[in-house]
Design a protein around this motif. Sequence first.
Motif, PDB file in Angstrom:
ATOM      1  N   THR A  19      -4.613   1.830   9.750  1.00 42.54           N
ATOM      2  CA  THR A  19      -4.758   0.448  10.202  1.00 42.54           C
ATOM      3  C   THR A  19      -4.690  -0.514   9.025  1.00 42.54           C
ATOM      4  N   PHE A  20      -5.406  -0.208   7.950  1.00 41.39           N
ATOM      5  CA  PHE A  20      -5.382  -1.084   6.777  1.00 41.39           C
ATOM      6  C   PHE A  20      -3.997  -1.138   6.147  1.00 41.39           C
ATOM      7  N   LYS A  21      -3.333   0.000   6.049  1.00 42.10           N
ATOM      8  CA  LYS A  21      -1.993   0.025   5.464  1.00 42.10           C
ATOM      9  C   LYS A  21      -1.008  -0.756   6.342  1.00 42.10           C
ATOM     10  N   ALA A  22      -1.111  -0.610   7.654  1.00 41.17           N
ATOM     11  CA  ALA A  22      -0.218  -1.331   8.567  1.00 41.17           C
ATOM     12  C   ALA A  22      -0.466  -2.831   8.481  1.00 41.17           C
ATOM     13  N   ARG A  23      -1.712  -3.207   8.366  1.00 41.36           N
ATOM     14  CA  ARG A  23      -2.037  -4.636   8.268  1.00 41.36           C
ATOM     15  C   ARG A  23      -1.482  -5.226   6.973  1.00 41.36           C
ATOM     16  N   ARG A  24      -1.611  -4.493   5.872  1.00 41.02           N
ATOM     17  CA  ARG A  24      -1.054  -4.975   4.603  1.00 41.02           C
ATOM     18  C   ARG A  24       0.465  -5.077   4.682  1.00 41.02           C
ATOM     19  N   LEU A  25       1.098  -4.097   5.296  1.00 40.80           N
ATOM     20  CA  LEU A  25       2.552  -4.122   5.438  1.00 40.80           C
ATOM     21  C   LEU A  25       2.984  -5.297   6.303  1.00 40.80           C
TER      22      LEU A  25
END
Length: 99
Positions: A19-25
Motif C-alpha cells: 500500500t505504501f509503495k503504491a501510494r508513493r508510485l
Amino acid sequence: MKGRVLWFVAGTTAGVYGTFKARRLAYRFTPTGLADQVAAWQLGARAFADEVRTGMAERETEIAAQLGLPALPEPRRASLDAARPPLPHTPLPLSPYDE
C-alpha cells in the motif's frame, strides 16, 4: 496455530508495504510529484556541475604548480543555496480525508 498467525502477520506486513509503495508510485505521477522529481534532478545536476568545476579548478592549480606557471586566480563560485530559492513542497497526505 503458530503457522496461521505467522502467515497472517506476513500477509498483513506485505499488504501494508504494498500500500505504501503504491501510494508513493501514484504520487510520483501527479503534477506535484513530477515537479518534485524535476526539481530534484535539476538540483542534482547543479551539484554535479559544481563538483566538476571545483575539481577542474583544483586540477588546473596542480598542473600550473607542476609546470611552474603563475597561480591562477580563484574563480568565484555561487553556492547552491543562493542560486535559487527552494520550491514549496506539499507533503503527501496520510489519508484521503486529510486533504
